[in-house]
Design an enzyme around this catalytic site. Structure first.
Site, short mmCIF file in Angstrom:
data_model
loop_
_atom_site.label_atom_id
_atom_site.label_comp_id
_atom_site.label_asym_id
_atom_site.label_seq_id
_atom_site.Cartn_x
_atom_site.Cartn_y
_atom_site.Cartn_z
N SER A 25 0.76 -1.20 0.12
CA SER A 25 0.15 0.14 -0.03
C SER A 25 0.69 1.26 0.03
O SER A 25 1.71 1.55 0.66
CB SER A 25 -0.94 -0.02 1.19
OG SER A 25 -1.78 -1.05 1.30
N HIS A 55 -2.84 1.34 -4.79
CA HIS A 55 -2.07 0.32 -5.32
C HIS A 55 -2.24 0.48 -6.97
O HIS A 55 -3.13 1.22 -7.51
CB HIS A 55 -3.01 -1.19 -5.16
CG HIS A 55 -2.74 -1.33 -3.64
ND1 HIS A 55 -1.85 -2.46 -3.29
CD2 HIS A 55 -3.40 -1.12 -2.61
CE1 HIS A 55 -1.83 -2.69 -1.85
NE2 HIS A 55 -3.00 -1.77 -1.36
N HIS A 77 -5.51 -8.44 -1.48
CA HIS A 77 -5.51 -8.90 0.00
C HIS A 77 -6.71 -9.88 0.19
O HIS A 77 -7.65 -9.84 -0.48
CB HIS A 77 -5.81 -7.79 0.75
CG HIS A 77 -4.59 -6.61 0.70
ND1 HIS A 77 -4.89 -5.73 -0.32
CD2 HIS A 77 -3.74 -6.07 1.23
CE1 HIS A 77 -3.75 -4.89 -0.29
NE2 HIS A 77 -2.94 -4.94 0.73
N TYR A 79 -8.75 -9.63 2.40
CA TYR A 79 -9.88 -9.26 2.88
C TYR A 79 -10.71 -8.54 1.76
O TYR A 79 -11.99 -8.31 2.00
CB TYR A 79 -9.75 -8.01 3.98
CG TYR A 79 -8.91 -6.69 3.08
CD1 TYR A 79 -9.32 -5.87 2.49
CD2 TYR A 79 -7.54 -6.60 3.72
CE1 TYR A 79 -8.52 -4.80 1.67
CE2 TYR A 79 -6.94 -5.48 3.12
CZ TYR A 79 -7.28 -4.72 2.44
OH TYR A 79 -6.36 -3.69 1.78
N GLU A 80 -10.15 -8.58 0.51
CA GLU A 80 -10.90 -8.03 -0.81
C GLU A 80 -12.07 -8.98 -1.09
O GLU A 80 -13.21 -8.67 -1.25
CB GLU A 80 -9.97 -7.78 -1.88
CG GLU A 80 -9.20 -6.56 -1.69
CD GLU A 80 -8.33 -6.38 -2.70
OE1 GLU A 80 -8.60 -6.22 -3.69
OE2 GLU A 80 -7.13 -6.39 -2.37
N ALA A 107 2.59 -2.26 3.95
CA ALA A 107 2.67 -1.19 5.18
C ALA A 107 2.17 -2.05 6.24
O ALA A 107 1.36 -2.96 6.38
CB ALA A 107 1.71 -0.10 4.48
N MET A 202 -2.01 -6.59 7.15
CA MET A 202 -3.24 -7.53 6.14
C MET A 202 -2.85 -8.18 5.29
O MET A 202 -3.43 -8.55 4.24
CB MET A 202 -4.18 -6.47 5.91
CG MET A 202 -4.89 -5.85 7.31
SD MET A 202 -6.07 -4.49 6.64
CE MET A 202 -6.07 -3.69 8.06
N SER A 203 -1.53 -8.29 5.06
CA SER A 203 -0.77 -9.18 3.54
C SER A 203 0.32 -9.68 3.90
O SER A 203 0.80 -10.34 5.19
CB SER A 203 -0.63 -7.98 2.66
OG SER A 203 0.61 -7.31 2.90
N ASN A 226 2.55 3.49 11.26
CA ASN A 226 1.60 3.98 12.42
C ASN A 226 2.08 2.88 13.60
O ASN A 226 2.75 1.71 13.25
CB ASN A 226 0.37 3.83 12.40
CG ASN A 226 -0.36 2.52 11.90
OD1 ASN A 226 -0.26 2.18 10.60
ND2 ASN A 226 -0.63 1.62 12.74
N HIS A 238 -6.74 4.12 6.72
CA HIS A 238 -6.02 3.81 5.47
C HIS A 238 -5.71 5.33 4.73
O HIS A 238 -4.51 4.92 4.24
CB HIS A 238 -7.23 3.46 4.54
CG HIS A 238 -6.59 2.71 3.23
ND1 HIS A 238 -5.55 1.81 3.08
CD2 HIS A 238 -7.12 3.04 1.84
CE1 HIS A 238 -5.14 1.64 1.78
NE2 HIS A 238 -6.05 2.30 1.19
N1 HPA Z 1 -2.64 -2.79 11.34
C1 HPA Z 1 -2.77 -3.52 9.83
N2 HPA Z 1 -2.32 -3.44 8.96
C2 HPA Z 1 -1.69 -2.12 8.76
C3 HPA Z 1 -1.75 -1.21 9.82
C4 HPA Z 1 -2.15 -1.86 11.10
O1 HPA Z 1 -1.85 -1.11 12.10
N3 HPA Z 1 -1.10 -0.11 9.26
C5 HPA Z 1 -0.61 -0.55 8.10
N4 HPA Z 1 -1.28 -1.47 7.65
#
Ligand code: HPA
Length: 265
Positions: A25, A55, A77, A79-80, A107, A202-203, A226, A238
């Site tokens: 991402s 993306h 991903h 989750y999609e 990310a 998430m990947s 983060n 996001h």
């Molecule tokens: N959690 C899950 N996926 C992420 C995060 C997070 O804090 N930051 C960027 N992708």
């Protein structure tokens, strides 16, 4: 798989690819650094249809620092569409193009105060916190993929040396795969910390499993966007991920270029 391979070879040529890169991402613009041919995923049977902003759904094949690479500008991903094997065909194609290694990027949120937003983390290992597996349904014994050294020690050493040469910190840590698309709760983050996770995202984990299945060596790098939920006052979203990713992306690009120059040289 064969149809996609055919189309790619007809457009980008048949010279073997050395290495694959998956961009996470907010990191998709790195594909623009490659001098080569861009093939939209939409033209490639079996490739995912990407609906996540931030993306770049193109496969770019060409030269980066003297090495022939295949850059996947986006991933699907779990989750999609609920498919943990969404990146199966792209990774199978990568192997068929001749690649022996994959570097995945993502990310991620950090659980380590010493790896703050804007920094990078090299995955020493991962935890599959989702319980999902892209190889469920495989029929042969090849499905029992050993994961003891899934994150390849030689590749990692090469990336660490490249980071050192660039003066960029590249600490190692354990990445935890959370299904998404909702972010984690603070209690989940505390649980993941107890389990030994250093970052969460998430990947990547399903891709590492698939890549090992196809016989690719793998390394992965997280761009920390983060601190994980409950660890700081900052807002997790996001939008925030996309805004923060470029901070780490510049460092990531320098490390990758230096690493590839070493391979080419
Ligand atoms: N959690 C899950 N996926 C992420 C995060 C997070 O804090 N930051 C960027 N992708």
């Amino acid at each position: 798989m064969d149809d996609a391979l055919e189309i790619i070879r007809s457009r980008a040529g048949t010279a073997p690819v050395h290495l694959g890169l998956i961009l996470g991402s907010g990191l998709g613009h790195l594909a623009g650094a490659v001098k080569g041919v861009s093939v939209p995923y939409a033209d490639l049977p079996g490739f995912p249809h990407i609906g996540v902003s931030g993306h770049n759904p193109n496969l770019v094949i060409g030269d980066l620092e003297g090495v022939r690479v295949a850059v996947f500008g986006a991933r699907e991903h779990y989750y999609e569409n609920g498919n943990p094997a969404a990146m199966r065909v792209p990774l199978q194609v990568l192997r068929a193009l001749g690649a022996e290694a994959l570097i995945a990027t993502n990310a991620a949120g950090s659980m380590r105060p010493d790896i703050p937003p804007g920094d990078l983390m090299l995955l020493s290992d991962h935890i599959n916190f989702s319980g999902l597996n892209p190889l469920i349904g495989e029929k042969t014994d090849a499905r029992f993929v050993p994961m003891t050294a899934a994150h390849d020690p030689d590749l990692r050493a090469g990336l660490k040396a490249a980071a050192l040469a660039e003066g960029i910190a590249l600490p190692e840590g354990v990445y935890t795969w959370y299904s998404g698309p909702s972010f984690e709760t603070p209690a989940e983050i505390r649980a993941i910390k107890i389990l030994g996770g250093d970052a969460v995202g998430m990947s990547t984990v399903p891709e590492v499993i698939l890549a090992r299945f196809f016989g690719l060596r793998v390394a992965a790098i997280s761009v920390i966007t983060n601190m994980a939920a409950g660890m700081s006052a900052e807002n997790i979203s996001h939008e925030h991920t996309k805004a923060m990713a470029p901070l780490g992306a510049a460092k990531l690009e320098r490390i990758l270029r230096r690493y590839l120059r070493g391979l080419a040289g």
